[in-house]
Scaffold this motif. Structure first.
Motif, PDB file in Angstrom:
ATOM      1  N   SER A 131      51.731 -66.739  54.223  1.00  0.00           N
ATOM      2  CA  SER A 131      50.379 -67.151  53.867  1.00  0.00           C
ATOM      3  C   SER A 131      49.548 -65.903  53.624  1.00  0.00           C
ATOM      4  N   LEU A 132      48.996 -65.806  52.424  1.00  0.00           N
ATOM      5  CA  LEU A 132      48.219 -64.629  52.020  1.00  0.00           C
ATOM      6  C   LEU A 132      46.770 -65.043  51.791  1.00  0.00           C
ATOM      7  N   HIS A 133      45.850 -64.393  52.498  1.00  0.00           N
ATOM      8  CA  HIS A 133      44.426 -64.715  52.380  1.00  0.00           C
ATOM      9  C   HIS A 133      43.674 -63.459  51.962  1.00  0.00           C
ATOM     10  N   VAL A 134      43.113 -63.476  50.752  1.00  0.00           N
ATOM     11  CA  VAL A 134      42.375 -62.326  50.215  1.00  0.00           C
ATOM     12  C   VAL A 134      40.899 -62.486  50.568  1.00  0.00           C
ATOM     13  N   ILE A 135      40.314 -61.463  51.182  1.00  0.00           N
ATOM     14  CA  ILE A 135      38.910 -61.502  51.562  1.00  0.00           C
ATOM     15  C   ILE A 135      38.173 -60.334  50.907  1.00  0.00           C
ATOM     16  N   ALA A 136      36.848 -60.406  50.892  1.00  0.00           N
ATOM     17  CA  ALA A 136      36.028 -59.332  50.327  1.00  0.00           C
ATOM     18  C   ALA A 136      34.771 -59.187  51.172  1.00  0.00           C
ATOM     19  N   HIS A 137      34.445 -57.954  51.568  1.00  0.00           N
ATOM     20  CA  HIS A 137      33.250 -57.744  52.381  1.00  0.00           C
ATOM     21  C   HIS A 137      32.028 -57.550  51.481  1.00  0.00           C
ATOM     22  N   PRO A 138      30.851 -57.937  51.956  1.00  0.00           N
ATOM     23  CA  PRO A 138      29.645 -57.849  51.121  1.00  0.00           C
ATOM     24  C   PRO A 138      29.127 -56.422  50.984  1.00  0.00           C
ATOM     25  N   ALA A 139      28.609 -56.126  49.799  1.00  0.00           N
ATOM     26  CA  ALA A 139      27.824 -54.909  49.585  1.00  0.00           C
ATOM     27  C   ALA A 139      26.358 -55.319  49.711  1.00  0.00           C
ATOM     28  N   VAL A 140      25.601 -54.642  50.579  1.00  0.00           N
ATOM     29  CA  VAL A 140      24.244 -55.068  50.909  1.00  0.00           C
ATOM     30  C   VAL A 140      23.230 -54.051  50.382  1.00  0.00           C
ATOM     31  N   PHE A 141      22.209 -54.558  49.676  1.00  0.00           N
ATOM     32  CA  PHE A 141      21.150 -53.720  49.120  1.00  0.00           C
ATOM     33  C   PHE A 141      19.793 -54.344  49.449  1.00  0.00           C
ATOM     34  N   VAL A 142      18.788 -53.503  49.685  1.00  0.00           N
ATOM     35  CA  VAL A 142      17.417 -53.982  49.870  1.00  0.00           C
ATOM     36  C   VAL A 142      16.507 -53.250  48.885  1.00  0.00           C
ATOM     37  N   SER A 143      15.456 -53.942  48.425  1.00  0.00           N
ATOM     38  CA  SER A 143      14.517 -53.335  47.480  1.00  0.00           C
ATOM     39  C   SER A 143      13.212 -54.112  47.479  1.00  0.00           C
ATOM     40  N   CYS A 144      12.164 -53.488  46.945  1.00  0.00           N
ATOM     41  CA  CYS A 144      10.880 -54.150  46.755  1.00  0.00           C
ATOM     42  C   CYS A 144      10.847 -54.745  45.355  1.00  0.00           C
ATOM     43  N   VAL A 145      10.451 -55.990  45.265  1.00  0.00           N
ATOM     44  CA  VAL A 145      10.396 -56.681  43.973  1.00  0.00           C
ATOM     45  C   VAL A 145       9.077 -57.440  43.886  1.00  0.00           C
ATOM     46  N   ARG A 146       8.805 -57.961  42.717  1.00  0.00           N
ATOM     47  CA  ARG A 146       7.631 -58.809  42.522  1.00  0.00           C
ATOM     48  C   ARG A 146       8.110 -60.216  42.238  1.00  0.00           C
ATOM     49  N   GLY A 147       7.628 -61.170  43.029  1.00  0.00           N
ATOM     50  CA  GLY A 147       8.037 -62.546  42.864  1.00  0.00           C
ATOM     51  C   GLY A 147       7.470 -63.181  41.616  1.00  0.00           C
ATOM     52  N   SER A 148       7.931 -64.401  41.331  1.00  0.00           N
ATOM     53  CA  SER A 148       7.484 -65.117  40.135  1.00  0.00           C
ATOM     54  C   SER A 148       5.991 -65.419  40.178  1.00  0.00           C
ATOM     55  N   ASN A 149       5.440 -65.481  41.399  1.00  0.00           N
ATOM     56  CA  ASN A 149       4.004 -65.749  41.538  1.00  0.00           C
ATOM     57  C   ASN A 149       3.180 -64.465  41.574  1.00  0.00           C
ATOM     58  N   GLY A 150       3.852 -63.328  41.340  1.00  0.00           N
ATOM     59  CA  GLY A 150       3.145 -62.056  41.309  1.00  0.00           C
ATOM     60  C   GLY A 150       2.973 -61.401  42.655  1.00  0.00           C
ATOM     61  N   VAL A 151       3.407 -62.055  43.726  1.00  0.00           N
ATOM     62  CA  VAL A 151       3.261 -61.516  45.074  1.00  0.00           C
ATOM     63  C   VAL A 151       4.426 -60.574  45.374  1.00  0.00           C
ATOM     64  N   SER A 152       4.122 -59.464  46.053  1.00  0.00           N
ATOM     65  CA  SER A 152       5.167 -58.515  46.428  1.00  0.00           C
ATOM     66  C   SER A 152       6.148 -59.168  47.400  1.00  0.00           C
ATOM     67  N   ALA A 153       7.421 -58.793  47.270  1.00  0.00           N
ATOM     68  CA  ALA A 153       8.465 -59.335  48.143  1.00  0.00           C
ATOM     69  C   ALA A 153       9.519 -58.262  48.371  1.00  0.00           C
ATOM     70  N   ILE A 154      10.257 -58.411  49.439  1.00  0.00           N
ATOM     71  CA  ILE A 154      11.414 -57.549  49.667  1.00  0.00           C
ATOM     72  C   ILE A 154      12.658 -58.404  49.509  1.00  0.00           C
ATOM     73  N   LEU A 155      13.636 -57.818  48.863  1.00  0.00           N
ATOM     74  CA  LEU A 155      14.868 -58.527  48.526  1.00  0.00           C
ATOM     75  C   LEU A 155      16.025 -57.924  49.289  1.00  0.00           C
ATOM     76  N   CYS A 156      16.828 -58.780  49.907  1.00  0.00           N
ATOM     77  CA  CYS A 156      18.099 -58.376  50.505  1.00  0.00           C
ATOM     78  C   CYS A 156      19.208 -59.074  49.729  1.00  0.00           C
ATOM     79  N   ALA A 157      20.027 -58.288  49.050  1.00  0.00           N
ATOM     80  CA  ALA A 157      21.093 -58.842  48.216  1.00  0.00           C
ATOM     81  C   ALA A 157      22.449 -58.517  48.833  1.00  0.00           C
ATOM     82  N   SER A 158      23.227 -59.554  49.128  1.00  0.00           N
ATOM     83  CA  SER A 158      24.609 -59.401  49.579  1.00  0.00           C
ATOM     84  C   SER A 158      25.504 -59.820  48.415  1.00  0.00           C
ATOM     85  N   GLU A 159      26.332 -58.904  47.945  1.00  0.00           N
ATOM     86  CA  GLU A 159      27.086 -59.158  46.719  1.00  0.00           C
ATOM     87  C   GLU A 159      28.583 -58.981  46.929  1.00  0.00           C
ATOM     88  N   GLY A 160      29.364 -59.823  46.223  1.00  0.00           N
ATOM     89  CA  GLY A 160      30.811 -59.669  46.153  1.00  0.00           C
ATOM     90  C   GLY A 160      31.580 -59.966  47.412  1.00  0.00           C
TER      91      GLY A 160
END
Length: 285
Positions: A131-160
């Motif tokens: 039985s072979l189970h392939v896993i992948a650990h997340p790459a995590v990034f944080v940044s300051c972004v502007r939301g759709s309503n124009g309000v400042s937000a911080i984003l935490c992105a876990s990818e892959g």
């Protein structure tokens, strides 16, 4: 007379034991957990004591993946996927398959079998399931972004990451303020407005998952506040924590304000030039 009978019975038992050894099929089961893009080796255990002039070894997962014939001390490939290669150790007669650059869709149950072709009859010498189970650990990034309503937000992105179950949370000055569990259900502190946080999840083309967690900053104060994104996943030996300061968002907010102001000034200037040009053209006419 009795000694002859005992001797004959002993010889008969030895013959039966020999036949049973000859017909014994090595059948084993194992499990491997492998990270995305890495290599796994699938061993093929079989009865090495059996007489075999020609034998075949193959690897299956729902369908045939790789097949080799061994005859006159040499191997002949029948068919094989590009990321699979045969490993043969002649001194010990050990055989295995190496799978390289494993992807998420390589997860599954593999069967490696060894069959004697000659001398007849055809006989299975070994059958191993892995039985072979392939896993992948997340790459995590944080940044300051502007939301759709124009309000400042911080984003935490876990990818892959894979599998899909992941825990993600925001921490402010060392205190958990919001927590997203593996069922994508939020838990907030009583001081946090539920509208201040939301998330987006997606599946990537390679089968891995991504999760974006937003925390809206309704007011930016001059005091420095440390926000931390905390991520936990089954592929990790311990959770990942990435920090970001509120001053970074304040500085970016100033940049956004400056960019907007410059854009407005440029647009207003272009409008004035166009109006003056049209006025001059009307006077000339």
């Amino acid at each position: 007379m009795s000694s002859c009978v005992l001797r004959s019975a002993w010889i008969l038992l030895l013959c039966i034991s020999s036949v049973q050894t000859e017909n014994t099929v090595q059948s084993t089961t194992s499990a491997h957990v492998v990270h995305l893009g890495k290599t796994a080796t699938i061993n093929c255990d079989y009865n090495k004591t059996s007489e075999k002039e020609t034998f075949r070894v193959y690897l299956r997962r729902e369908q045939l993946l790789c097949s080799y014939f061994h005859q006159l001390k040499s191997w002949r490939k029948q068919s094989c996927k590009e990321n699979i290669r045969l490993i043969w150790i002649p001194e010990t007669e050990e055989v295995s398959f190496e799978l390289v650059n494993l992807q998420i869709n390589d997860t599954g149950v593999y069967t490696c079998a060894v069959e004697r072709l000659t001398p007849p009859p055809v006989q299975t010498l070994g059958n191993q399931r892995t039985s072979l189970h392939v896993i992948a650990h997340p790459a995590v990034f944080v940044s300051c972004v502007r939301g759709s309503n124009g309000v400042s937000a911080i984003l935490c992105a876990s990818e892959g990451f894979y599998p899909a179950a992941v825990e993600q949370a925001w921490i402010r000055d060392g205190e958990f303020i919001t927590y997203l569990n593996i069922s994508n259900t939020f838990t907030h502190t009583k001081h946090l407005n539920t509208s201040a946080v939301h998330y987006n999840s997606s599946i990537n083309p390679d089968g891995t998952h991504s999760l974006s967690l937003y925390l809206h900053l309704l007011t930016l104060t001059p005091e420095q506040v440390i926000y931390s994104c905390w991520v936990n996943h089954s592929s990790l030996s311990q959770p990942i924590t990435v920090n970001i300061s509120s001053t970074e968002c304040s500085e970016k907010e100033d940049v956004w304000t400056g960019v907007i102001f410059i854009s407005v000034v440029i647009s207003f200037g272009v409008l004035i030039v166009i109006l003056l040009t049209l006025e001059v053209q009307s006077l000339l006419q």
